[in-house]
Design an enzyme around this catalytic site. Structure first.
Site, mmCIF file in Angstrom:
data_model
loop_
_atom_site.group_PDB
_atom_site.id
_atom_site.type_symbol
_atom_site.label_atom_id
_atom_site.label_comp_id
_atom_site.label_asym_id
_atom_site.label_seq_id
_atom_site.Cartn_x
_atom_site.Cartn_y
_atom_site.Cartn_z
ATOM 1 N N GLU A 63 0.809 -1.223 0.000
ATOM 2 C CA GLU A 63 0.000 0.000 0.000
ATOM 3 C C GLU A 63 0.843 1.274 0.000
ATOM 4 O OE1 GLU A 63 -0.857 -2.667 2.164
ATOM 5 O OE2 GLU A 63 -2.321 -3.256 0.644
ATOM 6 N N LEU A 119 9.943 -6.028 4.316
ATOM 7 C CA LEU A 119 9.546 -7.266 3.645
ATOM 8 C C LEU A 119 10.546 -8.349 4.017
ATOM 9 C CD1 LEU A 119 8.696 -5.557 0.289
ATOM 10 C CD2 LEU A 119 7.109 -7.075 1.464
ATOM 11 N N THR A 124 7.145 -18.627 0.283
ATOM 12 C CA THR A 124 6.514 -18.516 -1.041
ATOM 13 C C THR A 124 7.170 -17.375 -1.826
ATOM 14 O OG1 THR A 124 4.869 -16.854 -0.419
ATOM 15 C CG2 THR A 124 4.332 -19.187 0.037
ATOM 16 N N HIS A 126 5.683 -14.667 -2.543
ATOM 17 C CA HIS A 126 4.988 -13.424 -2.184
ATOM 18 C C HIS A 126 5.977 -12.282 -2.022
ATOM 19 C CE1 HIS A 126 1.756 -11.461 0.544
ATOM 20 N NE2 HIS A 126 1.499 -11.237 -0.722
ATOM 21 N N PHE A 151 13.323 5.711 -0.606
ATOM 22 C CA PHE A 151 13.043 4.271 -0.553
ATOM 23 C C PHE A 151 13.508 3.709 0.796
ATOM 24 C CE2 PHE A 151 11.908 0.348 -2.426
ATOM 25 C CZ PHE A 151 12.848 -0.608 -2.074
HETATM 26 O O1 LIG Z 1 3.591 -10.854 3.208
HETATM 27 N N1 LIG Z 1 4.463 -10.241 3.728
HETATM 28 C C1 LIG Z 1 4.544 -8.866 3.947
HETATM 29 C C2 LIG Z 1 3.513 -7.963 3.625
HETATM 30 N N2 LIG Z 1 2.340 -8.395 3.107
HETATM 31 C C3 LIG Z 1 1.125 -7.587 3.061
HETATM 32 C C4 LIG Z 1 1.040 -6.717 1.825
HETATM 33 O O2 LIG Z 1 2.028 -5.691 1.853
HETATM 34 C C5 LIG Z 1 -0.333 -6.064 1.725
HETATM 35 O O3 LIG Z 1 -0.543 -5.232 2.858
HETATM 36 C C6 LIG Z 1 -1.450 -7.080 1.626
HETATM 37 O O4 LIG Z 1 -1.167 -8.007 0.583
HETATM 38 C C7 LIG Z 1 -2.813 -6.439 1.374
HETATM 39 O O5 LIG Z 1 -2.760 -5.673 0.190
HETATM 40 N N3 LIG Z 1 3.698 -6.622 3.825
HETATM 41 C C8 LIG Z 1 4.857 -6.157 4.356
HETATM 42 O O6 LIG Z 1 5.017 -4.932 4.524
HETATM 43 N N4 LIG Z 1 5.863 -7.017 4.692
HETATM 44 C C9 LIG Z 1 5.767 -8.347 4.505
HETATM 45 O O7 LIG Z 1 6.733 -9.102 4.811
#
Ligand SMILES: O=Nc1c(NC[C@H](O)[C@H](O)[C@H](O)CO)[nH]c(=O)[nH]c1=O
Length: 192
Positions: A63, A119, A124, A126, A151
């Site tokens: 987001e 992150l 996975t 993701h 950043f």
């Molecule tokens: O999955 N891991 C992480 C994550 N997932 C959520 C993603 O950013 C988002 O908020 C959702 O998908 C909803 O849109 N967001 C992070 O900041 N760090 C992570 O390590």
């Protein structure tokens, strides 16, 4: 820990006339919090006034690009309706809610916005997809809007890498300090 050649060579700049936005994710908050503190402490040390630091949060790093764009757009609208003025001259609005920012009584344009997220690689893909999308999204946002977007997204492979970059391990450096310095430098140079 062996010394490294890596790292920025910061410059000294006066941030007293700047208005800085910070948007941070809430995922991995035990790392986010020290990064956010390191960022804010550096901004204050560079002379940025507390009232000119606006902090908002979003659920996760995905987001961040849209939140940066919303923060920028809301302040532009408010500043134009408040008669413009250089950033930092007008009373800042401090808010923790994007919608509250758009309804604030007075705000000035931002000179830079810092996007902070953490992150951490899981089992996975993701991590890879979000890291790639967010980095490209933040770069595109700053070029589209013409405002420096710092950043501040850690993309790490394990918890210890995250702790080290948040300054939580012995002898480690808080990268939030680098992001605060970069925001002040780019904010000053942008307005020069
Ligand atoms: O999955 N891991 C992480 C994550 N997932 C959520 C993603 O950013 C988002 O908020 C959702 O998908 C909803 O849109 N967001 C992070 O900041 N760090 C992570 O390590």
């Amino acid at each position: 820990m062996a010394s490294s050649l890596k790292g920025p060579t910061p410059q000294q700049h006066d941030g007293s006339a700047l208005r800085i936005g910070i948007v941070h994710a809430r995922w991995n908050s035990t790392i986010i919090e020290p990064l956010l503190k390191g960022t804010k402490d550096k901004l204050l040390a560079c002379g940025v006034k507390e009232k000119n630091i606006v902090v908002e949060s979003v659920p996760g790093s995905w987001e961040l690009p849209i939140a940066v764009k919303s923060m920028y757009s809301a302040s532009q609208v408010q500043a134009s309706s408040a008669g413009g003025g250089s950033a930092g001259d007008l009373l800042a609005s401090s808010t923790t809610d994007l919608t509250a920012l758009s309804s604030s009584t007075a705000s000035a344009p931002f000179d830079a916005i810092i996007a902070i997220g953490v992150l951490i690689k899981g089992e996975t893909m993701h991590f890879e997809y979000i890291s790639d999308a967010v980095s490209h999204g933040l770069m595109r946002t700053q070029l589209d809007l013409g405002i420096p977007v710092i950043f501040g997204v850690l993309t790490v492979l394990n918890d210890d890498q995250a702790k080290a970059r948040a300054g939580l391990l012995s002898g480690s450096h808080n990268h939030g300090e680098d992001w605060g310095s970069a925001a002040v430098e780019l904010g000053v140079k942008r307005g020069a």
